[in-house]
Design a protein around this motif. Structure first.
Motif, PDB file in Angstrom:
ATOM      1  N   LEU A 187       2.023  -2.043  56.089  1.00 25.22           N
ATOM      2  CA  LEU A 187       2.541  -0.423  56.083  1.00 25.22           C
ATOM      3  C   LEU A 187       2.632   0.039  54.228  1.00 25.22           C
ATOM      4  CD1 LEU A 187       5.100   0.258  58.620  1.00 25.22           C
ATOM      5  CD2 LEU A 187       2.179   0.891  58.455  1.00 25.22           C
ATOM      6  N   LEU A 188       3.401  -1.367  53.914  1.00 24.94           N
ATOM      7  CA  LEU A 188       3.720  -1.684  52.209  1.00 24.94           C
ATOM      8  C   LEU A 188       2.043  -1.453  51.686  1.00 24.94           C
ATOM      9  CD1 LEU A 188       6.004  -1.726  49.769  1.00 24.94           C
ATOM     10  CD2 LEU A 188       5.427  -4.192  50.240  1.00 24.94           C
ATOM     11  N   PHE A 189       1.368  -2.592  52.274  1.00 25.95           N
ATOM     12  CA  PHE A 189       0.036  -2.623  51.174  1.00 25.95           C
ATOM     13  C   PHE A 189      -1.022  -0.772  51.885  1.00 25.95           C
ATOM     14  CE2 PHE A 189       1.407  -7.152  51.160  1.00 25.95           C
ATOM     15  CZ  PHE A 189       1.087  -7.051  49.317  1.00 25.95           C
ATOM     16  N   LEU A 190      -0.640  -0.784  52.645  1.00 26.38           N
ATOM     17  CA  LEU A 190      -1.589   0.944  53.014  1.00 26.38           C
ATOM     18  C   LEU A 190      -0.964   2.003  52.520  1.00 26.38           C
ATOM     19  CD1 LEU A 190      -4.056   2.295  54.952  1.00 26.38           C
ATOM     20  CD2 LEU A 190      -1.712   2.558  56.507  1.00 26.38           C
ATOM     21  N   LEU A 191       0.446   1.656  52.264  1.00 27.80           N
ATOM     22  CA  LEU A 191       0.356   2.539  51.341  1.00 27.80           C
ATOM     23  C   LEU A 191       0.095   2.254  49.540  1.00 27.80           C
ATOM     24  CD1 LEU A 191       2.792   5.624  50.277  1.00 27.80           C
ATOM     25  CD2 LEU A 191       4.930   3.809  50.264  1.00 27.80           C
ATOM     26  N   ILE A 192       0.395   1.785  49.629  1.00 28.07           N
ATOM     27  CA  ILE A 192       0.237   0.927  47.808  1.00 28.07           C
ATOM     28  C   ILE A 192      -1.474   1.421  47.615  1.00 28.07           C
ATOM     29  CG2 ILE A 192      -0.386  -0.696  46.445  1.00 28.07           C
ATOM     30  CD1 ILE A 192       2.154  -2.238  46.775  1.00 28.07           C
ATOM     31  N   TYR A 193      -2.203   0.915  48.524  1.00 32.68           N
ATOM     32  CA  TYR A 193      -3.388   0.916  48.488  1.00 32.68           C
ATOM     33  C   TYR A 193      -4.340   2.457  48.467  1.00 32.68           C
ATOM     34  CZ  TYR A 193      -8.398   0.704  49.300  1.00 32.68           C
ATOM     35  OH  TYR A 193      -9.797   0.753  49.458  1.00 32.68           O
ATOM     36  N   GLY A 194      -3.214   3.783  49.442  1.00 36.05           N
ATOM     37  CA  GLY A 194      -3.177   4.969  49.530  1.00 36.05           C
ATOM     38  C   GLY A 194      -3.181   5.644  48.042  1.00 36.05           C
ATOM     39  N   CYS A 196     -11.466   0.049  42.664  1.00 36.32           N
ATOM     40  CA  CYS A 196     -12.770  -0.326  43.185  1.00 36.32           C
ATOM     41  C   CYS A 196     -11.771  -1.979  43.207  1.00 36.32           C
ATOM     42  CB  CYS A 196     -13.951  -0.745  42.532  1.00 36.32           C
ATOM     43  SG  CYS A 196     -15.200   0.943  42.480  1.00 36.32           S
ATOM     44  N   LEU A 197     -11.089  -1.837  41.410  1.00 38.25           N
ATOM     45  CA  LEU A 197     -10.477  -3.319  41.889  1.00 38.25           C
ATOM     46  C   LEU A 197      -9.413  -4.252  43.126  1.00 38.25           C
ATOM     47  CD1 LEU A 197      -9.973  -6.042  40.372  1.00 38.25           C
ATOM     48  CD2 LEU A 197      -8.138  -5.257  39.174  1.00 38.25           C
ATOM     49  N   SER A 198      -8.805  -2.488  43.438  1.00 40.97           N
ATOM     50  CA  SER A 198      -7.607  -2.413  44.861  1.00 40.97           C
ATOM     51  C   SER A 198      -8.747  -2.325  45.807  1.00 40.97           C
ATOM     52  CB  SER A 198      -7.137  -1.205  44.768  1.00 40.97           C
ATOM     53  OG  SER A 198      -5.780  -1.273  45.943  1.00 40.97           O
ATOM     54  N   THR A 199      -9.589  -2.921  46.249  1.00 45.74           N
ATOM     55  CA  THR A 199     -10.128  -2.374  47.077  1.00 45.74           C
ATOM     56  C   THR A 199     -11.082  -3.439  47.465  1.00 45.74           C
ATOM     57  OG1 THR A 199     -11.222  -0.177  46.451  1.00 45.74           O
ATOM     58  CG2 THR A 199     -12.581  -1.424  48.574  1.00 45.74           C
ATOM     59  N   VAL A 200     -11.651  -4.532  46.542  1.00 43.65           N
ATOM     60  CA  VAL A 200     -11.939  -5.565  46.734  1.00 43.65           C
ATOM     61  C   VAL A 200     -11.116  -6.311  46.883  1.00 43.65           C
ATOM     62  CG1 VAL A 200     -12.250  -8.369  45.538  1.00 43.65           C
ATOM     63  CG2 VAL A 200     -12.984  -5.664  44.680  1.00 43.65           C
ATOM     64  N   THR A 201      -9.348  -6.591  46.771  1.00 40.35           N
ATOM     65  CA  THR A 201      -8.355  -7.463  47.701  1.00 40.35           C
ATOM     66  C   THR A 201      -7.998  -7.024  49.110  1.00 40.35           C
ATOM     67  OG1 THR A 201      -7.083  -6.460  45.844  1.00 40.35           O
ATOM     68  CG2 THR A 201      -8.356  -8.546  45.335  1.00 40.35           C
ATOM     69  N   VAL A 206      -0.791  -4.480  42.014  1.00 42.21           N
ATOM     70  CA  VAL A 206      -0.013  -2.783  41.466  1.00 42.21           C
ATOM     71  C   VAL A 206      -0.102  -1.779  40.042  1.00 42.21           C
ATOM     72  CG1 VAL A 206       2.554  -2.818  40.651  1.00 42.21           C
ATOM     73  CG2 VAL A 206       2.357  -4.452  42.075  1.00 42.21           C
ATOM     74  N   THR A 207      -0.655  -2.746  39.153  1.00 44.52           N
ATOM     75  CA  THR A 207      -1.010  -2.697  38.364  1.00 44.52           C
ATOM     76  C   THR A 207      -2.136  -0.862  38.701  1.00 44.52           C
ATOM     77  OG1 THR A 207      -0.418  -4.488  37.183  1.00 44.52           O
ATOM     78  CG2 THR A 207      -2.534  -2.603  35.777  1.00 44.52           C
ATOM     79  N   PRO A 208      -3.300  -1.516  38.695  1.00 40.06           N
ATOM     80  CA  PRO A 208      -4.047  -0.158  39.295  1.00 40.06           C
ATOM     81  C   PRO A 208      -3.260   1.147  39.665  1.00 40.06           C
ATOM     82  CG  PRO A 208      -4.909  -2.646  40.251  1.00 40.06           C
ATOM     83  CD  PRO A 208      -3.351  -2.884  39.505  1.00 40.06           C
ATOM     84  N   MET A 209      -2.218   0.658  40.846  1.00 36.67           N
ATOM     85  CA  MET A 209      -1.491   1.557  40.925  1.00 36.67           C
ATOM     86  C   MET A 209      -0.690   2.927  40.273  1.00 36.67           C
ATOM     87  SD  MET A 209       1.515   1.786  43.244  1.00 36.67           S
ATOM     88  CE  MET A 209       2.614   0.778  43.043  1.00 36.67           C
TER      89      MET A 209
END
Length: 331
Positions: A42-49, A85-90, A293-296
């Protein structure tokens, strides 16, 4: 199914010593996430969103608002696209690994693609930060020549060069990494396919790879950082010569956002790539910071520190709220 049984299936039996024997890798993921996988999912889902929404919002705002037509915002649009894109890769793969054991498995080909895409985007971002520093140098130190020096053609050319250099830079590292023989083990002590943890699994001498990585990444990163520092030395000297406090504050405000993201970008990779043999689960913390974190944070840094972007966002959101609901007659 246990990890050991998965790893047995990941190794191909072959009589050809030149053929890659590992068919799949197993990503061990991040430390401490196995204890509460649902919470971290849930944490990574929130960060990614937040990352995707924030960067796409910046990209749409820069592309649609006529007030944001300067080169600085042109490059900011590229940066937002790179961050998304960088966040989507990982991140999606990390989330998949938190759900199931099979989600931690990645094929040899997919691992190579992930490594290439990550370093392509990260190195392009490194070059882009340098171009953005040069843009600020021209705007503040040579304002009379700025419109001619940084015209639309020059902006497109500089952006194209950054993407091309990033592609070549990543291709060198990917080809050197995956030309080696991988015959087991198959467990990558990391949360994505990166050079140091993958090289640890090679059934060959990796000294040349590590030297090339130190030289290539070190020269590129150090060269870009030196150019950025030199640019800001000239910028600081020019800003201090501005007589009015309001003028100095305005000049500094356009630079502090860029300096902040540069620091967030450069410090963690230094901890990872200048110590190739330390690429393990413990090195995941700095990697999480600059890869996830930085891309967010970048959209917030640029919007909170930039009045023009904030005004453009208000205009964009205001236009959306003023539209009539579907099916209702206009007032």
């Amino acid at each position: 199914m246990s990890v050991s049984s998965l790893c047995k299936k990941m190794v191909m039996e072959t009589e050809d010593p030149n053929q890659t024997m590992v068919d799949y890798f197993f990503l061990e993921g991040l430390m401490y996430t196995a204890e509460h996988p649902s919470l971290f999912f849930l944490l990574f889902l929130l960060i990614y969103g937040i990352t995707i929404t924030g960067n796409l919002l910046i990209l749409i705002t820069v592309g649609s608002d006529s007030h944001l037509c300067s080169p600085m915002y042109h490059f900011l649009g590229h940066l937002s696209f790179l961050d998304a894109c960088l966040s989507t890769v990982t991140v999606p793969k990390v989330m998949d690994g938190l759900l199931t054991l099979d989600g931690k498995v990645i094929s040899f080909e997919a691992c190579a693609v992930q490594l290439y895409c990550f370093h392509f985007l990260a190195s392009t971002e490194c070059f882009l930060y340098t171009v953005m520093a040069y843009d600020r140098y021209l705007a503040i130190c040579q304002p009379l020549h700025y419109p001619a020096a940084m015209n639309r053609r020059m902006c497109a050319g500089l952006a194209g060069i950054t993407w091309s250099l990033g592609a070549v830079h990543s291709a060198i590292h990917t080809s050197l990494t995956f030309r080696l023989l991988y015959c087991g083990p198959c467990r990558i002590a990391y949360f994505f396919c990166d050079i140091p943890p993958v090289l640890k699994l090679a059934c060959a001498d990796t000294t040349i790879n590590e030297l090339v990585m130190l030289a290539n990444i070190g020269i590129v990163a150090a060269g870009c950082l030196i150019l950025i520092v030199v640019s800001y030395i000239f910028i600081a000297a020019a800003v201090l010569r501005i007589r009015t406090a309001e003028g100095r504050q305005r000049a500094f405000s356009t630079c502090t956002s860029h300096l902040t993201v540069v620091l967030l970008y450069y410090v963690p990779p230094v901890c990872i790539y200048l110590q190739p043999r330390s690429g393990g689960a413990g090195a995941g913390a700095p990697a999480v910071f600059y890869a996830i974190v930085t891309p967010m944070l970048n959209p917030f840094i640029y919007t909170l520190r930039n009045k023009e972007v904030k005004r453009a966002l208000k205009r964009l959101l205001g236009q959306g709220s003023q539209k009539s609901p579907a099916g209702s007659p206009p007032s």
